[in-house]
Design a protein around this motif. Structure first.
Motif, short mmCIF file in Angstrom:
data_model
loop_
_atom_site.label_atom_id
_atom_site.label_comp_id
_atom_site.label_asym_id
_atom_site.label_seq_id
_atom_site.Cartn_x
_atom_site.Cartn_y
_atom_site.Cartn_z
N LEU A 70 -21.67 19.40 123.03
CA LEU A 70 -22.48 18.53 123.89
C LEU A 70 -22.55 19.07 125.31
N PHE A 71 -21.54 19.87 125.70
CA PHE A 71 -21.51 20.42 127.05
C PHE A 71 -22.20 21.78 127.14
N ASP A 72 -22.57 22.36 125.98
CA ASP A 72 -23.25 23.65 126.01
C ASP A 72 -24.67 23.49 126.51
N LYS A 73 -25.13 24.49 127.22
CA LYS A 73 -26.50 24.49 127.72
C LYS A 73 -27.33 25.40 126.83
N GLN A 74 -28.12 24.81 125.96
CA GLN A 74 -28.99 25.55 125.06
C GLN A 74 -30.37 24.92 125.14
N ARG A 84 -26.53 29.34 127.79
CA ARG A 84 -25.67 29.64 128.93
C ARG A 84 -24.27 30.02 128.46
N MET A 85 -23.65 30.95 129.16
CA MET A 85 -22.30 31.38 128.82
C MET A 85 -21.31 30.22 128.98
N ALA A 86 -20.41 30.09 128.01
CA ALA A 86 -19.39 29.05 128.07
C ALA A 86 -18.27 29.49 129.01
N PRO A 87 -17.42 28.56 129.43
CA PRO A 87 -16.31 28.91 130.34
C PRO A 87 -15.38 29.97 129.76
N ASP A 88 -15.33 30.12 128.43
CA ASP A 88 -14.45 31.12 127.84
C ASP A 88 -15.06 32.52 127.86
N GLY A 89 -16.27 32.65 128.44
CA GLY A 89 -16.91 33.96 128.55
C GLY A 89 -17.75 34.35 127.35
N HIS A 90 -17.91 33.44 126.38
CA HIS A 90 -18.69 33.73 125.19
C HIS A 90 -19.96 32.87 125.16
N PHE A 91 -20.87 33.25 124.26
CA PHE A 91 -22.09 32.47 124.05
C PHE A 91 -21.96 31.71 122.74
N TRP A 92 -22.11 30.38 122.80
CA TRP A 92 -22.00 29.53 121.62
C TRP A 92 -23.34 28.84 121.38
N ALA A 93 -23.82 28.91 120.14
CA ALA A 93 -25.10 28.30 119.78
C ALA A 93 -24.87 27.10 118.86
N ASN A 94 -25.65 26.06 119.06
CA ASN A 94 -25.61 24.90 118.18
C ASN A 94 -26.59 25.15 117.03
N VAL A 95 -26.06 25.23 115.83
CA VAL A 95 -26.82 25.71 114.66
C VAL A 95 -26.79 24.66 113.56
N ARG A 96 -27.91 24.56 112.83
CA ARG A 96 -27.99 23.64 111.70
C ARG A 96 -28.35 24.39 110.42
N PHE A 97 -27.65 24.08 109.34
CA PHE A 97 -27.98 24.62 108.03
C PHE A 97 -27.24 23.81 106.98
N GLY A 98 -27.84 23.70 105.80
CA GLY A 98 -27.19 23.00 104.70
C GLY A 98 -26.83 21.56 105.01
N GLY A 99 -27.59 20.91 105.88
CA GLY A 99 -27.33 19.52 106.21
C GLY A 99 -26.19 19.29 107.18
N ILE A 100 -25.64 20.35 107.77
CA ILE A 100 -24.56 20.20 108.74
C ILE A 100 -24.94 20.91 110.04
N GLU A 101 -24.21 20.61 111.09
CA GLU A 101 -24.41 21.29 112.38
C GLU A 101 -23.09 21.90 112.81
#
Length: 206
Positions: A70-74, A84-101
């Motif tokens: 919820l805090f990620d900027k996508q 946007r880069m997360a505080p841990d220095g990585h890029f995290w994407a919110n992804v959906r597939f197979g009925g889950i996120e």
């Protein structure tokens, strides 16, 4: 004299330093000018500590991962998906597939998109139990994995269909977007602290 005090402070155990630090903070908070600044700094430190703790724990827990997401900027800007880069220095994407996120790590150093066994099970993926498993090199050594396929994976305005993935319990609860996904895009790049993904055929934002 001053050097001796600093040396004693540096060598003092936490049982002494923590109470002493709290006393100093309480004194500073009562000062008319410094007090509000100290209060703000304390609350910012507490907030930052909680965020980092949640972010680190979210890598291993899919439920906390959804909260951290919820805090990620996508966001979709024109044809582009910007993450946007997360505080841990990585890029995290919110992804959906197979009925889950899921909140997935975007890793250009990974050849394949990698899914944990737990995530594959929840998404209903058919994992091929091959007699000779794939051997994948990771930062923690070589692990055995099976293969599967995601029929449709969505993130922002990007849709990937029939995407080959590798599945292993050794991934824990970490799910990774690899180069076999990124290579399908028209282009991708990093601008400062933002990852920019540009699809060939943008879809409605999901």
């Amino acid at each position: 004299m001053f050097d001796s005090i600093l040396k004693l402070w540096a060598e003092a155990p936490l049982a002494i330093l923590i109470p002493a630090g709290l006393i100093v903070l309480l004194v500073l908070r009562r000062l008319p000018i410094v007090g509000p600044v100290v209060n703000l700094a304390v609350w910012l430190a507490i907030g930052a500590g909680l965020y980092f703790a949640l972010d680190q724990r979210a890598r291993l827990d899919p439920y906390l991962g959804s909260i951290a997401g919820l805090f990620d900027k996508q966001e979709v800007v024109g044809r582009e998906l910007r993450i946007r880069m997360a505080p841990d220095g990585h890029f995290w994407a919110n992804v959906r597939f197979g009925g889950i996120e899921r909140r997935m790590l975007v890793d250009s150093g990974a050849t394949f998109t990698a899914i944990s066994s737990a995530t594959a099970g929840e998404a209903g993926l058919a994992v091929r139990q091959e007699p000779f498993p794939l051997l994948i090199r990771t930062a923690n050594g070589t692990i055995a994995a099976q293969s599967s396929e995601i029929g449709e994976m969505r993130l922002g305005n990007i849709v990937a269909r029939d995407l080959a993935v590798v599945v292993s319990p050794a991934f824990g609860e970490t799910n990774v977007i690899g180069m076999n996904f990124l290579s399908r895009l028209q282009s991708w790049r990093v601008e400062g602290r933002t990852l920019v993904l540009v699809p060939h055929h943008p879809q409605g934002a999901g």
